[in-house]
Design a protein around this motif. Structure first.
Motif, PDB file in Angstrom:
ATOM      1  N   SER A  71       0.831  -1.204   0.000  1.00 52.91           N
ATOM      2  CA  SER A  71       0.000   0.000   0.000  1.00 52.91           C
ATOM      3  C   SER A  71       0.866   1.254   0.000  1.00 52.91           C
ATOM      4  CB  SER A  71      -0.925  -0.009   1.213  1.00 52.91           C
ATOM      5  OG  SER A  71      -1.678   1.165   1.266  1.00 52.91           O
ATOM      6  N   LEU A  72       1.913   1.252   0.794  1.00 50.85           N
ATOM      7  CA  LEU A  72       2.820   2.396   0.861  1.00 50.85           C
ATOM      8  C   LEU A  72       3.522   2.620  -0.478  1.00 50.85           C
ATOM      9  CD1 LEU A  72       3.707   4.473   2.954  1.00 50.85           C
ATOM     10  CD2 LEU A  72       5.596   2.966   3.546  1.00 50.85           C
ATOM     11  N   LYS A  73       3.879   1.533  -1.147  1.00 54.19           N
ATOM     12  CA  LYS A  73       4.530   1.647  -2.457  1.00 54.19           C
ATOM     13  C   LYS A  73       3.567   2.247  -3.487  1.00 54.19           C
ATOM     14  CE  LYS A  73       7.172  -1.694  -3.736  1.00 54.19           C
ATOM     15  NZ  LYS A  73       7.671  -3.002  -4.217  1.00 54.19           N
ATOM     16  N   GLN A  74       2.307   1.826  -3.466  1.00 49.26           N
ATOM     17  CA  GLN A  74       1.314   2.371  -4.393  1.00 49.26           C
ATOM     18  C   GLN A  74       1.080   3.859  -4.128  1.00 49.26           C
ATOM     19  OE1 GLN A  74      -2.154  -0.085  -3.916  1.00 49.26           O
ATOM     20  NE2 GLN A  74      -1.253  -1.822  -4.971  1.00 49.26           N
ATOM     21  N   ILE A  75       1.021   4.233  -2.860  1.00 46.05           N
ATOM     22  CA  ILE A  75       0.839   5.643  -2.503  1.00 46.05           C
ATOM     23  C   ILE A  75       2.025   6.464  -2.990  1.00 46.05           C
ATOM     24  CG2 ILE A  75       0.750   7.244  -0.553  1.00 46.05           C
ATOM     25  CD1 ILE A  75      -0.877   5.042   0.923  1.00 46.05           C
ATOM     26  N   SER A  76       3.227   5.935  -2.796  1.00 44.91           N
ATOM     27  CA  SER A  76       4.439   6.641  -3.224  1.00 44.91           C
ATOM     28  C   SER A  76       4.466   6.820  -4.742  1.00 44.91           C
ATOM     29  CB  SER A  76       5.665   5.869  -2.755  1.00 44.91           C
ATOM     30  OG  SER A  76       6.835   6.480  -3.213  1.00 44.91           O
ATOM     31  N   THR A  77       4.078   5.800  -5.484  1.00 43.84           N
ATOM     32  CA  THR A  77       4.041   5.878  -6.946  1.00 43.84           C
ATOM     33  C   THR A  77       3.027   6.926  -7.407  1.00 43.84           C
ATOM     34  OG1 THR A  77       4.665   3.550  -7.113  1.00 43.84           O
ATOM     35  CG2 THR A  77       3.654   4.550  -9.055  1.00 43.84           C
ATOM     36  N   ALA A  78       1.840   6.917  -6.791  1.00 41.16           N
ATOM     37  CA  ALA A  78       0.811   7.892  -7.153  1.00 41.16           C
ATOM     38  C   ALA A  78       1.269   9.308  -6.824  1.00 41.16           C
ATOM     39  CB  ALA A  78      -0.494   7.573  -6.428  1.00 41.16           C
ATOM     40  N   LEU A  79       1.939   9.467  -5.692  1.00 40.62           N
ATOM     41  CA  LEU A  79       2.443  10.783  -5.291  1.00 40.62           C
ATOM     42  C   LEU A  79       3.511  11.270  -6.260  1.00 40.62           C
ATOM     43  CD1 LEU A  79       2.164  12.975  -3.148  1.00 40.62           C
ATOM     44  CD2 LEU A  79       3.873  11.772  -1.800  1.00 40.62           C
ATOM     45  N   ASP A  80       4.382  10.385  -6.719  1.00 41.57           N
ATOM     46  CA  ASP A  80       5.402  10.764  -7.700  1.00 41.57           C
ATOM     47  C   ASP A  80       4.765  11.240  -9.004  1.00 41.57           C
ATOM     48  OD1 ASP A  80       7.428  10.157  -5.925  1.00 41.57           O
ATOM     49  OD2 ASP A  80       7.870   8.185  -6.814  1.00 41.57           O
ATOM     50  N   MET A  81       3.719  10.538  -9.446  1.00 40.22           N
ATOM     51  CA  MET A  81       3.035  10.934 -10.684  1.00 40.22           C
ATOM     52  C   MET A  81       2.385  12.305 -10.537  1.00 40.22           C
ATOM     53  SD  MET A  81       1.388   7.266 -11.871  1.00 40.22           S
ATOM     54  CE  MET A  81       0.075   8.071 -12.712  1.00 40.22           C
ATOM     55  N   ILE A  82       1.772  12.553  -9.398  1.00 46.89           N
ATOM     56  CA  ILE A  82       1.133  13.850  -9.173  1.00 46.89           C
ATOM     57  C   ILE A  82       2.180  14.953  -9.120  1.00 46.89           C
ATOM     58  CG2 ILE A  82      -0.092  15.221  -7.435  1.00 46.89           C
ATOM     59  CD1 ILE A  82      -1.873  12.789  -6.974  1.00 46.89           C
ATOM     60  N   ASN A  83       3.312  14.696  -8.473  1.00 43.87           N
ATOM     61  CA  ASN A  83       4.384  15.700  -8.403  1.00 43.87           C
ATOM     62  C   ASN A  83       4.931  16.011  -9.791  1.00 43.87           C
ATOM     63  OD1 ASN A  83       4.235  16.161  -5.646  1.00 43.87           O
ATOM     64  ND2 ASN A  83       5.672  14.515  -5.171  1.00 43.87           N
ATOM     65  N   GLU A  84       5.011  15.005 -10.668  1.00 49.26           N
ATOM     66  CA  GLU A  84       5.449  15.234 -12.047  1.00 49.26           C
ATOM     67  C   GLU A  84       4.452  16.127 -12.784  1.00 49.26           C
ATOM     68  OE1 GLU A  84       6.211  11.592 -14.154  1.00 49.26           O
ATOM     69  OE2 GLU A  84       7.571  10.868 -12.600  1.00 49.26           O
ATOM     70  N   GLN A  85       3.160  15.863 -12.578  1.00 49.90           N
ATOM     71  CA  GLN A  85       2.136  16.683 -13.229  1.00 49.90           C
ATOM     72  C   GLN A  85       2.192  18.128 -12.732  1.00 49.90           C
ATOM     73  OE1 GLN A  85      -1.514  14.619 -12.409  1.00 49.90           O
ATOM     74  NE2 GLN A  85      -1.188  13.106 -14.015  1.00 49.90           N
ATOM     75  N   ILE A  86       2.427  18.305 -11.448  1.00 50.50           N
ATOM     76  CA  ILE A  86       2.544  19.658 -10.890  1.00 50.50           C
ATOM     77  C   ILE A  86       3.749  20.365 -11.504  1.00 50.50           C
ATOM     78  CG2 ILE A  86       3.047  20.964  -8.787  1.00 50.50           C
ATOM     79  CD1 ILE A  86       1.355  18.866  -7.261  1.00 50.50           C
ATOM     80  N   ALA A  87       4.861  19.659 -11.633  1.00 46.25           N
ATOM     81  CA  ALA A  87       6.064  20.252 -12.231  1.00 46.25           C
ATOM     82  C   ALA A  87       5.806  20.635 -13.697  1.00 46.25           C
ATOM     83  CB  ALA A  87       7.233  19.284 -12.131  1.00 46.25           C
ATOM     84  N   GLU A  88       5.083  19.799 -14.426  1.00 47.45           N
ATOM     85  CA  GLU A  88       4.757  20.117 -15.818  1.00 47.45           C
ATOM     86  C   GLU A  88       3.891  21.375 -15.901  1.00 47.45           C
ATOM     87  OE1 GLU A  88       2.933  16.694 -17.595  1.00 47.45           O
ATOM     88  OE2 GLU A  88       4.776  15.504 -17.488  1.00 47.45           O
TER      89      GLU A  88
END
Length: 153
Positions: free
Chosen positions: A32-49
């Motif tokens: 669960s923690l790994k899935q949360i971390s992956t989703a958070l990384d994707m959102i941070n990439e979208q914010i950076a874009e």
């Protein structure tokens, strides 16, 4: 002989409980923690874009304002394989990807408003994921304390 048998079954019971806690930590909580971390990384990439889009729009608009009247903004565009072509940029409108491969033509103000709203939503979602991750980490800590208690440490 019965006291050694009961201590043997008690030790076996403790090992089974510890194994269940460890399995729960490894199979459920860490996944669960790994899935949360992956989703958070994707959102941070979208914010950076989105921040890159905002910076690009502001820079291009500023450069266009600094040009003499009647002149257009010239730029170089990579057309692939590091081949560049000179282009005249029209900075009155911008094509913004709104998702699923769809682009909308916005003015500068509309583009910046879109970026601001989208960034706000993504940051809220990132905060939710961080909170969820903190709860999962707390559950892992609790499970580890339970293991220590079962083992009598």
């Amino acid at each position: 002989m019965s006291s050694s048998t009961s201590s043997w079954s008690k030790a076996e019971s403790v090992e089974q409980k510890v194994a269940k806690f460890e399995m729960f930590i490894n199979d459920v909580l860490k996944d669960s923690l790994k899935q949360i971390s992956t989703a958070l990384d994707m959102i941070n990439e979208q914010i950076a874009e989105l921040e890159d889009v905002r910076d690009t729009v502001e820079t291009m608009s500023q450069l266009a304002c600094e040009l003499p009247a009647g002149k257009s903004l010239k730029t170089r565009v990579n057309v692939g394989c590091d081949f560049f072509m000179q282009a005249n940029a029209d900075v009155r409108t911008f094509l913004v990807c709104v998702g699923l491969g769809y682009y909308v033509e916005y003015t500068k103000d509309e583009t910046l408003a879109h970026v601001q709203v989208r960034s706000k939503l993504l940051k809220e979602r990132a905060d939710e994921l961080r909170d969820k991750g903190a709860r999962v980490r707390a559950q892992i800590t609790l499970a580890l304390h339970c293991i220590q208690e079962v083992q009598g440490l």
